[in-house]
Scaffold this active site. Structure first.
Site, mmCIF file in Angstrom:
data_model
loop_
_atom_site.group_PDB
_atom_site.id
_atom_site.type_symbol
_atom_site.label_atom_id
_atom_site.label_comp_id
_atom_site.label_asym_id
_atom_site.label_seq_id
_atom_site.Cartn_x
_atom_site.Cartn_y
_atom_site.Cartn_z
ATOM 1 N N ASN A 143 61.529 58.304 5.318
ATOM 2 C CA ASN A 143 61.121 57.216 6.200
ATOM 3 C C ASN A 143 62.195 56.832 7.216
ATOM 4 O OD1 ASN A 143 59.686 54.533 6.878
ATOM 5 N ND2 ASN A 143 61.685 53.888 6.086
ATOM 6 N N TYR A 216 64.020 60.400 21.190
ATOM 7 C CA TYR A 216 63.217 60.008 20.027
ATOM 8 C C TYR A 216 61.961 60.894 19.951
ATOM 9 C CZ TYR A 216 60.381 57.051 16.922
ATOM 10 O OH TYR A 216 59.590 56.592 15.883
ATOM 11 N N LYS A 220 61.023 63.397 16.783
ATOM 12 C CA LYS A 220 59.826 63.257 15.952
ATOM 13 C C LYS A 220 58.931 64.492 16.065
ATOM 14 C CE LYS A 220 60.515 59.332 13.933
ATOM 15 N NZ LYS A 220 60.571 59.159 12.489
ATOM 16 N N VAL A 249 53.863 49.686 14.756
ATOM 17 C CA VAL A 249 53.725 48.870 13.550
ATOM 18 C C VAL A 249 54.726 47.714 13.725
ATOM 19 C CG1 VAL A 249 54.082 48.832 11.039
ATOM 20 C CG2 VAL A 249 53.181 50.897 12.138
ATOM 21 N N SER A 251 57.786 45.636 13.186
ATOM 22 C CA SER A 251 59.032 45.886 12.434
ATOM 23 C C SER A 251 60.228 45.585 13.340
ATOM 24 C CB SER A 251 59.124 47.335 11.954
ATOM 25 O OG SER A 251 59.546 48.171 13.000
#
Ligand SMILES: NC(=O)c1ccc[n+]([C@@H]2O[C@H](COP(=O)([O-])OP(=O)(O)OC[C@H]3O[C@@H](n4cnc5c(N)ncnc54)[C@H](OP(=O)(O)O)[C@@H]3O)[C@@H](O)[C@H]2O)c1
Length: 337
Positions: A143, A216, A220, A249, A251
């Site tokens: 994660n 990024y 990914k 999401v 966070s």
């Protein structure tokens, strides 16, 4: 070219057949999407596969477990009778989390391991491998992840930022997975009814080339192919490898606090992961991949099935979206100075 009347009819018929096949194939995929999301997903069943319905016998390792999505993976696994090895960089947070879990689940075991996933060298990899050997580990949740502080053109990205993103998301994830794999394999082999799981957090940032988050996005997308490729290698050991795709999401990383229909909170998101783990959610055309949250799944389906992930218009929209985030972030930063 001069086509005879007969040729014209034959061509029209051929086009009609192709159109019909295309429409049927899209309808088939659409019905699969709705079945996946709203009918066949089974949270309890999916979670019982990787501990063979036992209570606190097997272990899961969750990286980046002290906050956001990782913290929620940890809680939901513990609530379904997994012991959890907690891995993150802050010892205090790990200790507090381990104590909290122990109070909530006295029968469970929640050991922790302090590791800064930035720059994991071979010595650290071996140490982790030796630590993990003493646990019957059946699940690894990759994660931990880092994104850019704000959307930024690659040319202006500080070197320490792009290096850390690659180190944590790619090198760190590979080092941890390799350290854990022999134990995972051994655990699964020891119980004929048990399967193993390696779940890796991907992102829409990797599904779609994402301007202003270039490093990024690349990191990914690297994880996506790495995880998908490894799936075939590990099936013979009864280890499932799943790449989880997510849009935003709430966070610390996304800097979004309020959930909405497109942006779930970590609890809603992780529930959807375990519910749709083995049915792909919205990742209908992808192998060993799951887009589990319903609104993300529909969004993924529309992009991939009707436009294509590498479509230039999709890319332009993505660019404009991240440009507006950058402009707002720069204004906010300027006010703070
Ligand atoms: N949130 C989103 O919108 C979103 C969307 C798509 C994909 N994802 C992916 O989901 C995963 C989790 O994201 P999140 O939003 O939950 O992130 P987050 O809230 O920032 O939490 C990150 C976790 O990783 C730990 N961590 C950070 N740097 C570390 C390092 N160098 N070494 C060890 N641990 C470290 C943090 O520990 P500390 O508490 O010590 O900081 C924290 O526990 C990431 O892989 C991300 O790319 C997130």
């Amino acid at each position: 070219m001069n086509l005879s009347y007969l040729d014209k009819i034959t061509n029209t018929k051929a086009l009609a057949y192709i159109g019909f096949i295309l429409i049927i194939s899209k309808l088939y995929k659409l019905s699969k999407l709705f079945l996946n999301l709203f009918v066949i997903g089974n949270y309890n069943k999916n979670l019982s596969i990787y501990n063979n319905n036992t209570k606190f016998k097997y272990y899961a390792l969750v990286t980046g477990c002290t906050d956001g999505i990782g913290l929620e993976y940890t809680h939901q696994l513990a609530s379904k009778f997994y012991n959890v090895v907690l891995l993150s960089r802050s010892e205090e947070k790990l200790k507090a989390l381990s104590n909290d879990l122990k109070l909530k689940y006295p029968e469970g075991d929640f050991p922790y391991y302090v590791l800064n996933c930035n720059n994991v060298d071979s010595e650290q990899q071996e140490k982790l491998s030796n630590f993990i050997k003493s646990f019957p580990l059946s699940v690894l949740i990759n994660n931990v992840g880092l994104s850019h502080a704000m959307p930024v053109p690659f040319i202006e990205t500080p070197q320490d930022e792009w290096r850390s993103i690659i180190d944590i998301n790619c090198t760190g994830t590979l080092a941890i997975t390799q350290a854990v794999l022999p134990t995972l394999k051994k655990t699964v082999t020891s119980d004929p009814k048990l399967r193993g799981l390696i779940l890796t957090m991907g992102s829409f940032g990797g599904l779609l080339p994402t301007p202003l988050l270039a490093t990024y996005s690349g990191s990914k997308s690297f994880l996506q192919n790495w995880s998908n490729a490894m799936n075939r290698e590990l099936l013979k050991y009864k280890i499932d490898t799943n790449l989880v795709l997510s849009y935003l999401v709430t966070s610390k990383m996304s800097k979004i606090r309020k959930s909405s229909f497109m942006i779930p909170n970590p609890k809603m998101f992780v529930h959807s992961v375990f519910k749709n783990l083995n049915n792909k959610g919205g990742a209908i055309s992808k192998y060993a991949t799951c887009t589990p949250y319903w609104s993300h799944a529909i969004y993924h389906f529309i992009i991939e099935e009707f436009f294509g992930c590498y479509n230039s218009m999709v890319n332009l929209i993505n660019f404009k979206f991240h440009l507006s985030i950058r402009q707002r972030a720069l204004k906010k930063k300027a006010k703070q100075v």
